[in-house]
Enzyme design. Structure first.
Site, PDB file in Angstrom:
ATOM      1  N   HIS A 100       0.865  -1.178   0.000  1.00 43.54           N
ATOM      2  CA  HIS A 100       0.000   0.000   0.000  1.00 43.54           C
ATOM      3  C   HIS A 100       0.908   1.236   0.000  1.00 43.54           C
ATOM      4  CE1 HIS A 100      -2.235  -3.038   2.415  1.00 43.54           C
ATOM      5  NE2 HIS A 100      -3.347  -2.493   1.965  1.00 43.54           N
ATOM      6  N   ASP A 103       2.268   2.108   3.401  1.00 44.30           N
ATOM      7  CA  ASP A 103       3.287   1.202   3.958  1.00 44.30           C
ATOM      8  C   ASP A 103       4.688   1.724   3.694  1.00 44.30           C
ATOM      9  OD1 ASP A 103       1.124  -0.543   4.323  1.00 44.30           O
ATOM     10  OD2 ASP A 103       1.542  -1.612   2.455  1.00 44.30           O
ATOM     11  N   GLU A 231     -10.796  -7.111  -3.438  1.00 47.37           N
ATOM     12  CA  GLU A 231     -10.573  -8.120  -2.397  1.00 47.37           C
ATOM     13  C   GLU A 231     -11.788  -8.169  -1.469  1.00 47.37           C
ATOM     14  OE1 GLU A 231      -7.493  -8.852   1.303  1.00 47.37           O
ATOM     15  OE2 GLU A 231      -6.714  -8.074  -0.596  1.00 47.37           O
ATOM     16  N   GLU A 267      -8.803 -13.802  -0.162  1.00 45.21           N
ATOM     17  CA  GLU A 267      -8.001 -14.127   1.024  1.00 45.21           C
ATOM     18  C   GLU A 267      -8.676 -15.230   1.829  1.00 45.21           C
ATOM     19  OE1 GLU A 267      -6.923 -12.121   5.274  1.00 45.21           O
ATOM     20  OE2 GLU A 267      -6.488 -10.901   3.497  1.00 45.21           O
ATOM     21  N   HIS A 270     -10.538 -13.956   4.979  1.00 42.40           N
ATOM     22  CA  HIS A 270     -11.775 -13.248   4.665  1.00 42.40           C
ATOM     23  C   HIS A 270     -12.880 -14.222   4.271  1.00 42.40           C
ATOM     24  CE1 HIS A 270      -9.362  -9.349   3.557  1.00 42.40           C
ATOM     25  NE2 HIS A 270      -9.140  -9.776   4.796  1.00 42.40           N
ATOM     26  N   ASP A 295      -4.676 -13.993  -1.519  1.00 37.02           N
ATOM     27  CA  ASP A 295      -3.916 -13.618  -0.330  1.00 37.02           C
ATOM     28  C   ASP A 295      -3.894 -14.838   0.573  1.00 37.02           C
ATOM     29  OD1 ASP A 295      -3.363 -11.070  -1.123  1.00 37.02           O
ATOM     30  OD2 ASP A 295      -4.357 -10.078   0.560  1.00 37.02           O
ATOM     31  N   ASP A 306     -10.090 -12.084  12.191  1.00 39.76           N
ATOM     32  CA  ASP A 306      -9.100 -12.193  11.118  1.00 39.76           C
ATOM     33  C   ASP A 306      -7.700 -12.081  11.712  1.00 39.76           C
ATOM     34  OD1 ASP A 306      -8.298 -12.439   8.491  1.00 39.76           O
ATOM     35  OD2 ASP A 306      -8.459 -10.309   8.051  1.00 39.76           O
ATOM     36  N   ASP A 308      -4.733 -13.377  10.465  1.00 39.22           N
ATOM     37  CA  ASP A 308      -3.644 -13.226   9.484  1.00 39.22           C
ATOM     38  C   ASP A 308      -2.383 -13.996   9.876  1.00 39.22           C
ATOM     39  OD1 ASP A 308      -5.106 -11.630   7.761  1.00 39.22           O
ATOM     40  OD2 ASP A 308      -4.431  -9.756   8.648  1.00 39.22           O
ATOM     41  N   ASP A 338      -0.438 -12.523   2.938  1.00 38.89           N
ATOM     42  CA  ASP A 338      -1.050 -11.497   3.784  1.00 38.89           C
ATOM     43  C   ASP A 338      -1.073 -12.043   5.208  1.00 38.89           C
ATOM     44  OD1 ASP A 338      -2.338  -9.328   4.764  1.00 38.89           O
ATOM     45  OD2 ASP A 338      -4.086  -9.468   3.472  1.00 38.89           O
TER      46      ASP A 338
END
EC number: 5.3.1.5
Length: 435
Positions: A100, A103, A231, A267, A270, A295, A306, A308, A338
């Site tokens: 992003h 980031d 996404e 993802e 998700h 992802d 979530d 991750d 991700d």
């Protein structure tokens, strides 16, 4: 030149399944041929800049736990972060990365300063890509962290926020194109609502459709050849998000005439939040013709949110990559991790170990999926299950007979069907044999 952050750690190599070296691949052999193609070209691994280098280890009950020398809102810190990131990419050997805008650059005072900072970092990325051979899988804009987006970006009730977000996406598409990015992703973390009491649902959906149409229009205007990806996620941070799941996104794309322009980046975490399996979302995207990229991660099976985490469930990955292979494999998409370290995993080598384990898990899943595909392990039973539809009566049901004609044939032929076993346990056992 080494930054020193990773000490004396050497480039990660493939050592085979018997190796006990935590900093070596046991199953991911980039050059191994699977279904006529190198494993690296099947999996197309990418490192996520945000979780790997921007996340501070905080949670809702506590702040930063990671001690990283680039944690400040200064351009010099962003440059150091870039140095460490590309050193990590080289050590790991994954061919792609994703980011992003927020980031990689400091947060400026206004749009112009944000753009200047982003372009300064893109200059650095261009040089580092040329030096290392790294490629950009996709870029995206962070339209959810800054407080200006608390009520959404494309769906914000304030047109100034819509405009700021649209301008930001424009600069991020420019950066993605400049870096040779193969996709551009939109994730609507704040595109939704907390309560319908202050939400004009119809207006917000139309605004989101307009926003996406602007993105597609600009892509073609500048000659960006990458794929535009949405996404899906049902909630978190917003209570209800408009890009809930693959089916919802497809309906949205159809409504605004964008189903041939936009695909999905799916993802695993998700999918689980939406009440689906990863396999389901991949299969549906493939069926609807909008599969683009994935992802890769996992959620904690107990917590319900979530988390991750890095993937470690090989049967899940085998079924996921089985769907990817059925879709013909990735074109512009790939496998982006991700995934983030746990907040107690403080050591620099933990970042490598997490990615190594995830890549090995995916490699095992891919190889199992390829063997199942080659052997017809799942396709043959599936063909048998639906064989009746290949017969003369099955074909007439789908193309020629009216409802009253069907009723007449059922009565005349005394059709009285009896159920047949779905053989679920048998099929699950087959999958376990391959993994």
């Amino acid at each position: 030149m080494s930054t020193g952050f990773f000490g004396d750690i050497q480039k990660v190599r493939y050592e085979g399944p018997e190796s006990d070296n935590l900093l070596a691949f046991r199953h991911y052999n980039a050059d191994e041929i699977v279904l006529g193609k190198r494993m690296q070209d099947h999996l197309r691994f990418a490192v996520a800049y945000w979780h790997s280098f921007a996340w501070e280890g905080g949670d809702p009950f506590g702040g930063r736990t990671f001690d990283r020398p680039w944690f400040s809102n200064e351009i010099d810190a962003a440059k150091l972060k870039a140095d460490v990131a590309f050193e990590f990419f080289s050590l790991l050997g994954a061919p792609y990365y994703c980011f992003h805008d927020a980031d990689v650059r400091p947060e400026g005072r206004n749009f112009a300063e944000n753009t200047r900072y982003l372009n300064e970092i893109v200059d650095i990325f261009e040089k580092k890509q040329a030096e290392t051979g790294m490629k950009l899988l996709w870029g995206t804009a962070n339209l959810f962290s800054n407080r200006r987006y608390m009520a959404g970006a494309a769906t914000n009730p304030d047109p100034d926020v819509f405009a700021f977000a649209a301008a930001t996406v424009k600069t991020c598409i420019d950066a993605t194109k400049r870096l040779g990015g193969e996709n551009y992703v939109l994730w609507g973390g704040r595109e939704g609502y907390e309560t319908l009491l202050n939400t004009d649902l119809s207006r917000e959906l139309d605004h989101m459709g307009r926003f996406l149409s602007l993105v597609v229009e600009y892509k073609h205007k500048i000659g960006f050849k990458g794929t535009i990806l949405i996404e899906p996620k049902p909630q978190e941070p917003t209570k209800h998000q408009y890009d809930y799941d693959v089916a919802t996104v497809y309906g949205f794309l159809k409504r605004y005439g964008l189903e041939n322009e936009v695909k999905v980046n799916i993802e695993q975490g998700h999918a689980i939040l939406a009440g689906h399996s990863f396999e389901h979302e991949l299969a549906l995207a493939r069926t609807l013709g909008i599969f683009g990229s994935i992802d890769m991660n996992r959620n904690d099976y107990q917590s319900g949110w979530d988390t991750d985490q890095f993937p470690n469930n090989v049967p899940e990955k085998a079924l996921a990559y089985y769907q990817v292979l059925l879709a013909g494999g990735f074109t512009t998409g790939g496998t982006n991790f991700d995934a983030k370290l746990r907040r107690q995993s403080l050591d620099p080598q933990d970042l490598l170990i997490g990615h190594i384990g995830g890549m090995d898990c995916c490699a095992r899943g891919l190889k199992a999926a390829a063997r199942m595909l080659e052997d017809g392990a799942l396709s043959k039973p599936l063909d048998e299950r639906y064989a009746g539809w290949n017969g003369e009566f099955g074909k007439r049901l789908l193309s020629g007979l009216s409802l009253d004609q069907i009723a007449g044939e059922v009565e005349a032929k005394d059709i009285n069907p009896q159920p047949k076993s779905g053989r679920q346990e048998y099929l699950e056992n087959i999958v376990n044999r391959y993994v």
